[in-house]
Each structure stands twice: as structure tokens, then as C-alpha cells.
Scaffold this motif. Structure first.
Motif, short mmCIF file in Angstrom:
data_model
loop_
_atom_site.label_atom_id
_atom_site.label_comp_id
_atom_site.label_asym_id
_atom_site.label_seq_id
_atom_site.Cartn_x
_atom_site.Cartn_y
_atom_site.Cartn_z
N GLU A 14 0.83 -1.20 0.00
CA GLU A 14 0.00 0.00 0.00
C GLU A 14 0.87 1.26 0.00
OE1 GLU A 14 -3.15 0.61 -0.38
OE2 GLU A 14 -3.73 -1.48 -0.53
N PRO A 19 3.40 8.04 -4.63
CA PRO A 19 4.43 8.53 -5.55
C PRO A 19 5.75 8.79 -4.85
CG PRO A 19 2.88 10.27 -5.04
CD PRO A 19 2.32 9.03 -4.43
N MET A 51 -9.92 12.37 5.95
CA MET A 51 -9.54 13.43 5.02
C MET A 51 -10.15 13.15 3.65
SD MET A 51 -7.23 14.09 2.33
CE MET A 51 -6.16 12.67 2.40
N ARG A 52 -10.02 11.89 3.18
CA ARG A 52 -10.50 11.58 1.84
C ARG A 52 -12.03 11.62 1.75
NH1 ARG A 52 -12.31 11.69 -1.98
NH2 ARG A 52 -12.01 10.66 -4.00
N ARG A 90 -1.90 23.20 -4.42
CA ARG A 90 -0.54 23.45 -3.94
C ARG A 90 -0.14 24.91 -4.15
NH1 ARG A 90 3.28 18.63 -5.59
NH2 ARG A 90 1.18 17.91 -6.05
N LEU B 27 2.58 16.75 1.95
CA LEU B 27 1.52 17.41 1.17
C LEU B 27 1.36 16.72 -0.18
CD1 LEU B 27 -0.49 19.74 0.81
CD2 LEU B 27 1.38 21.09 -0.13
N ARG B 28 2.49 16.37 -0.81
CA ARG B 28 2.43 15.71 -2.10
C ARG B 28 1.69 14.37 -1.97
NH1 ARG B 28 6.45 12.80 -4.82
NH2 ARG B 28 7.83 13.19 -3.06
N LEU B 29 2.01 13.62 -0.91
CA LEU B 29 1.36 12.32 -0.72
C LEU B 29 -0.14 12.49 -0.46
CD1 LEU B 29 4.02 10.54 1.52
CD2 LEU B 29 3.67 10.34 -0.93
N VAL B 30 -0.50 13.47 0.38
CA VAL B 30 -1.91 13.67 0.71
C VAL B 30 -2.69 14.10 -0.54
CG1 VAL B 30 -3.50 15.11 2.03
CG2 VAL B 30 -1.50 14.16 3.14
N LEU B 31 -2.10 15.01 -1.35
CA LEU B 31 -2.80 15.44 -2.55
C LEU B 31 -2.94 14.29 -3.54
CD1 LEU B 31 -1.42 19.05 -3.13
CD2 LEU B 31 -3.57 18.34 -2.09
N HIS B 32 -1.95 13.38 -3.53
CA HIS B 32 -2.07 12.19 -4.37
C HIS B 32 -3.25 11.33 -3.91
CE1 HIS B 32 -0.90 8.54 -6.56
NE2 HIS B 32 -1.15 7.91 -5.42
N LEU B 33 -3.34 11.11 -2.60
CA LEU B 33 -4.44 10.30 -2.07
C LEU B 33 -5.79 10.97 -2.34
CD1 LEU B 33 -3.04 9.02 1.34
CD2 LEU B 33 -3.45 7.72 -0.73
N LEU B 34 -5.79 12.30 -2.30
CA LEU B 34 -7.03 13.04 -2.53
C LEU B 34 -7.55 12.80 -3.95
CD1 LEU B 34 -8.77 14.97 -0.93
CD2 LEU B 34 -7.45 16.87 -1.82
N GLN B 36 -7.16 9.97 -5.59
CA GLN B 36 -7.54 8.57 -5.76
C GLN B 36 -9.02 8.36 -5.44
OE1 GLN B 36 -5.06 6.45 -6.92
NE2 GLN B 36 -4.10 8.45 -7.02
N GLU B 37 -9.53 7.22 -5.88
CA GLU B 37 -10.89 6.82 -5.52
C GLU B 37 -10.99 6.66 -4.00
OE1 GLU B 37 -13.65 5.95 -7.37
OE2 GLU B 37 -12.59 6.91 -9.02
N GLU B 38 -12.17 6.95 -3.46
CA GLU B 38 -12.33 6.85 -2.01
C GLU B 38 -12.08 5.42 -1.52
OE1 GLU B 38 -15.73 8.96 -0.55
OE2 GLU B 38 -15.57 7.99 1.41
N VAL B 41 -8.42 4.73 -0.93
CA VAL B 41 -7.86 5.35 0.26
C VAL B 41 -8.34 4.61 1.51
CG1 VAL B 41 -7.68 7.50 1.55
CG2 VAL B 41 -7.73 7.55 -0.93
N PHE B 44 -6.21 1.64 1.80
CA PHE B 44 -4.90 2.05 2.32
C PHE B 44 -4.95 2.16 3.83
CE2 PHE B 44 -2.18 5.54 3.78
CZ PHE B 44 -0.94 5.13 3.34
#
Lengths: 205, 205
Positions: A14, A19, A51-52, A90, B27-34, B36-38, B41, B44
Motif C-alpha cells: 500500500e 508517488p 480526510m479523503r 498546492r 503534502l504531495r502524498l496527501v494530494l495524491h491520495l485526494l 484517488q478513488e475513495e 484510500v 490504504f
């Protein structure tokens, strides 16, 4: 990698889907979590899931929000007639961190890029035009990336707004503070000569 | 960093608590998860939480396990009389990945290091001694880090086992395959000369 536990393996898988995180980093993160208290790990996983599922997008500026409107749009001290157009969330965070901008934002969700299959319809451009009609916007500041895609987007929006009484500007491009002239590229240096400022204006900063 | 959403901020804070992950990466990881499909996440976060709450430690070798015994200890094809003593779970994964070892493991959980406040009592040494008594172990292979702490641990365990009929070995140290002689340190090069191998044995590998 050979794991002796399926639970460990699926957790590593997971993490390594994120990324910039490979199998080795994922394993390091999972083993770190394994050493933490169970309550902390529960909090970690619940925060991410919440969050999601609960985050929403501001119906005015398309920024992330906890409710209908984001904290910037619902803040009555911010100048609503001033809209800064950015590519993504961002960029909002980057500009907010300067604490120099007191207007509101509009998040396009990308820039026009036919090669990547992104046309104007995929972006929040119509919502922007609607906002300008409704909110008596005085100025639209474009803060997009300085490349073909960004310029195309500015050009497209500008065309759409022709005839409307709104000032359209872009953020200044030039030599960065602390930047050495000899390392600046010719385009930036040339443009910064063209768009030179009176010294009084420079000193005011 | 200024966030316009408390949900986003708390998720970024949770990620940035992980080792080697700063605010920007988080932040990059969280925006990536955001993006993605619910359901992804949710998967995950559930996988991480389940890993922490359900994972157990093998009662025989102290490796991570899904049940009472880890998959290595419960595998009847592995040689139970051969025990490889390692510092942590990561070492087990590294050795398993070579697919060259068919014995079992014993995870010490660290090495003796008085400066860090780690004494023999904090490590799974007693469990190892018990195992050797019960399982008629023939050989104990130490695969610890080649430093003072590792050597002290080997010495301590060796003393504890004196009188018992068990061979104690350590993994070979020498020039790595693909390693250039000129870049090897003197100690390694000197030792690899002392512990030279007959060519037939080298070619068999």
C-alpha cells in the motif's frame, strides 16, 4: 522482497503505491509504524480516511474546504473583487504562505494542454466566468506556470472575458531575490530588463 | 505552511511524522491520495491499521507473524537445526531475498549497546538459549553488523552457550562481488587475505 507475514507485505504494498516511495522506503515506514503505539497508528489511518471521505471542494473557488466554502472564501476580511487564478491547491498554499495576498483564489484544476488531453472543458473555467459576472470582480491575477500551457490558458480565458470590465494581470517574472545574474537564463534576464521598475517602487517592498 | 482546510492539515501532519518525510513530501502524498478513488484510500488506511493491530511476533523466532508461528518457522521444509541470528526483521527480509538460506532465524531485536542503554536483558537472548536446549540446534550463524556492538553480542551469546554442543559461525566478511580492490578499506582487504578460500570452493558458487 520476501516477507514472512502477509499483513506486513500488504501494508508495504500500500505504501509503495504512493508517488516517490519504493519498496525499501515503504518497508522502513511500515516498520516505523509497527514500533509506534497502536493508538497512534489508528489515529494515522483514521485521519487519512477521514480526510479523503469528508473533504469537499469550495463551491466558489474549487479550493479544498471542510464545508461548503473554504476558509479563504468565507473570510469576510478578504477582498472578494480580487481573484488570483492558480493551477492547483498546492499553488494556493504557496501563495498563502507568503502572507502578501489578501484577495481570493480560483483553482482551475490544471492548465490547457492538448497533448495531455486536457481541454478547457476539463478545467473550472466556466465557473470562473460565472463568478466574474456575479461578483463584480475588479482584477484577475494569473499565477500559472510560465510555459506554453499556462500562456495558452491565460489567452483562452482572456478571450472569453473580452468585453467584460475586468483588469487582467499576471504575477511578475524576473530575477529571483538572491539570484545571481550570471546564472539567470537569457529569456528571464531579457524580460526583466524590458519590465524594469522605478527604483522607488523596488525599495518600497 | 497555510492550509485552507483543517482536514488537509491534519492529514499532512500525520504523514510528516513518519521518518524521512517532511511537510512538502507529506503534502504531495496527501494530494495524491485526494485524487484517488475513495475506496482505494479506505483500503490504504484499513490495511495500515490492520497491520498494526493484528500483526504478532513468532513465539519461536520473534520474527513478525500472522499467527502463533511465522511462515518460516511453520514451514516443515526448512532445517530447524540451523539458526541464523539477526538483529531485526529487516535483516530477515534481506537474507530471505537471497534465496540461499534454508534454515530458520532468531531475531534478537537489537544488539548489546551499553551507550544506547541496551543490555542483554532487553534482547531475545534467553529465548535463543532455551531454543538451543529444546531443538537440538546444530549450528548458530551470526549475521550481525560488523561493529563493536555486534561483536559484543556474539561474544556474550557464545559465553552463555559454552559447554553446549553447538557450532557457532558468522557470515563471511570480505570484498563484495563487483567491488574494486582499490576502494576496499584496509581491514576488510587484510581479513579477506587471511580468510582466503581454495579456488575450487570459490568457483562452486
Amino acid at each position: 522482497m520476501q516477507f514472512s507475514s502477509a499483513l506486513l507485505e500488504s501494508a508495504v504494498n500500500e505504501f509503495s503505491r504512493l508517488p516517490g516511495i519504493g519498496k525499501k522506503t515503504a518497508l522502513r515506514l511500515v516498520l516505523h509504524l509497527l514500533k509506534q503505539e497502536e493508538s497512534q497508528v489508528t489515529q494515522f489511518s483514521e485521519t487519512i480516511a477521514r480526510m479523503r471521505s469528508e473533504i469537499r471542494f469550495c463551491k466558489r473557488c474549487c479550493n479544498v474546504a471542510d464545508g461548503e466554502l473554504c476558509t479563504i472564501c468565507s473570510n469576510s476580511y478578504r477582498q472578494k473583487q480580487l481573484i488570483c487564478v492558480v493551477e492547483n491547491i498546492r499553488d494556493v498554499i504557496a501563495i498563502e504562505s507568503t502572507q502578501q495576498f489578501n484577495g481570493t483564489y480560483h483553482v482551475l484544476g490544471g492548465v490547457i494542454s492538448p497533448l495531455d488531453g486536457v481541454g478547457p472543458d476539463q478545467l473550472n473555467i466556466d465557473a470562473l466566468v460565472e463568478r466574474i459576472d456575479q461578483e463584480q470582480t475588479e482584477e484577475l491575477i494569473f499565477a500559472l506556470s510560465p510555459n506554453i500551457q499556462g500562456d495558452t490558458t491565460i489567452y483562452y480565458v482572456q478571450k472569453k472575458l473580452s468585453g467584460k470590465n475586468v483588469r487582467i494581470t499576471t504575477i511578475a517574472r524576473g530575477i529571483a531575490f538572491g539570484g545571481e545574474l550570471e546564472y539567470a537564463d537569457e529569456l528571464t534576464l531579457g524580460r526583466s530588463l524590458q519590465n524594469r521598475l522605478p527604483v522607488e517602487k523596488y525599495m518600497n517592498r
